[in-house]
Design a protein around this motif. Structure first.
Motif, PDB file in Angstrom:
ATOM      1  N   ALA A  43      -1.661 -23.000  31.946  1.00  0.00           N
ATOM      2  CA  ALA A  43      -0.282 -23.283  31.557  1.00  0.00           C
ATOM      3  C   ALA A  43       0.073 -22.409  30.362  1.00  0.00           C
ATOM      4  O   ALA A  43      -0.746 -22.183  29.471  1.00  0.00           O
ATOM      5  N   ILE A  44       1.284 -21.885  30.364  1.00  0.00           N
ATOM      6  CA  ILE A  44       1.794 -21.104  29.230  1.00  0.00           C
ATOM      7  C   ILE A  44       2.546 -22.078  28.338  1.00  0.00           C
ATOM      8  O   ILE A  44       3.632 -22.525  28.674  1.00  0.00           O
ATOM      9  N   GLY A  61      -4.026 -14.051  30.321  1.00  0.00           N
ATOM     10  CA  GLY A  61      -3.991 -14.579  28.960  1.00  0.00           C
ATOM     11  C   GLY A  61      -3.022 -13.837  28.053  1.00  0.00           C
ATOM     12  O   GLY A  61      -2.422 -14.426  27.156  1.00  0.00           O
ATOM     13  N   LYS A  62      -2.832 -12.528  28.244  1.00  0.00           N
ATOM     14  CA  LYS A  62      -1.915 -11.749  27.419  1.00  0.00           C
ATOM     15  C   LYS A  62      -0.473 -12.218  27.637  1.00  0.00           C
ATOM     16  O   LYS A  62       0.293 -12.359  26.693  1.00  0.00           O
ATOM     17  N   VAL A  63      -0.110 -12.474  28.885  1.00  0.00           N
ATOM     18  CA  VAL A  63       1.230 -12.976  29.188  1.00  0.00           C
ATOM     19  C   VAL A  63       1.428 -14.327  28.503  1.00  0.00           C
ATOM     20  O   VAL A  63       2.465 -14.588  27.891  1.00  0.00           O
ATOM     21  N   SER A  64       0.427 -15.180  28.577  1.00  0.00           N
ATOM     22  CA  SER A  64       0.508 -16.494  27.944  1.00  0.00           C
ATOM     23  C   SER A  64       0.730 -16.347  26.440  1.00  0.00           C
ATOM     24  O   SER A  64       1.608 -16.995  25.867  1.00  0.00           O
ATOM     25  N   PHE A  65      -0.026 -15.479  25.801  1.00  0.00           N
ATOM     26  CA  PHE A  65       0.093 -15.271  24.357  1.00  0.00           C
ATOM     27  C   PHE A  65       1.489 -14.771  23.990  1.00  0.00           C
ATOM     28  O   PHE A  65       2.119 -15.271  23.059  1.00  0.00           O
ATOM     29  N   ASP A  66       1.984 -13.771  24.733  1.00  0.00           N
ATOM     30  CA  ASP A  66       3.297 -13.196  24.415  1.00  0.00           C
ATOM     31  C   ASP A  66       4.432 -14.200  24.585  1.00  0.00           C
ATOM     32  O   ASP A  66       5.367 -14.234  23.790  1.00  0.00           O
ATOM     33  N   ILE A  67       4.370 -15.028  25.612  1.00  0.00           N
ATOM     34  CA  ILE A  67       5.459 -15.989  25.858  1.00  0.00           C
ATOM     35  C   ILE A  67       5.430 -17.126  24.849  1.00  0.00           C
ATOM     36  O   ILE A  67       6.483 -17.624  24.443  1.00  0.00           O
TER      37      ILE A  67
END
Length: 191
Positions: A43-44, A61-67
């Motif tokens: 989950a983000i 994980g990078k997408v999760s961190f950025d969002i």
């Protein structure tokens, strides 16, 4: 690796995770019961058990961190107890002091306004009190931070506790096209 991304309409009562080792959560409902997500999906951000609405999921994980960073707006439709006042809306817009991890925290300024019409969400599985118990107001709050139960704490501080909270947008991604409990694969949310 080809990463996959999803949007989900999280219903009331589900935890924003796939499993737990905590004994007190053994009988809780988890995201994996709603859709067959690929291994490694996360989950983000989160929506607490009592909150509903848009939840983004990814294997990246990078997408999760950025969002989850403060660069991305999150919009919520919030049903509050009572007829909210212009002064309370102004306080929300300018930031309020809430408690966070046993300390006080001043929220960043945000967008907040009263919705002209009630949103057309499906009935919640656990009934919310009705008009016999007093009036309520639907408002929109858009923040770009996400402290634990932040929106609920914000509305309580200005004197209008949250009755129902539904996230409708994360960045440019909306709940549109989803029924409660359903998920849909989407393109990379950052592209």
């Amino acid at each position: 690796m080809n990463h996959r991304h999803f949007k989900l309409f999280k219903p009331y009562g589900y935890l924003s995770q796939f499993q737990t080792n905590a004994k007190h959560e053994i009988n809780k409902k988890f995201l994996g019961e709603l859709h067959d997500f690929p291994e490694g999906t996360m989950a983000i951000g989160r929506l607490d058990k009592d909150s509903e609405g848009l939840l983004l999921l990814t294997t990246d994980g990078k997408v999760s961190f950025d969002i989850t960073s403060s660069k991305t707006d999150k919009e919520y439709y919030v049903q509050v107890d009572g007829e909210i006042t212009p002064d309370a809306i102004s306080q929300l817009q300018n930031g309020v002091t809430i408690s966070h991890k046993s300390e006080t925290y001043f929220t960043k300024p945000c967008k907040a306004f009263i919705l002209e019409t009630h949103p057309d969400f499906p009935e919640r599985t656990k009934k919310i009190r009705d008009e016999r118990h007093g009036k309520s107001t639907w408002i929109s709050i858009t923040i770009n931070e996400g402290k634990f139960r932040q929106v609920r704490k914000m509305t309580a501080v200005v004197g209008f506790p949250t009755l129902r909270l539904v996230r409708i947008r994360v960045g440019s991604i909306t709940l549109d096209g989803l029924e409660m409990g359903s998920a849909k694969e989407i393109a990379n949310p950052l592209s």
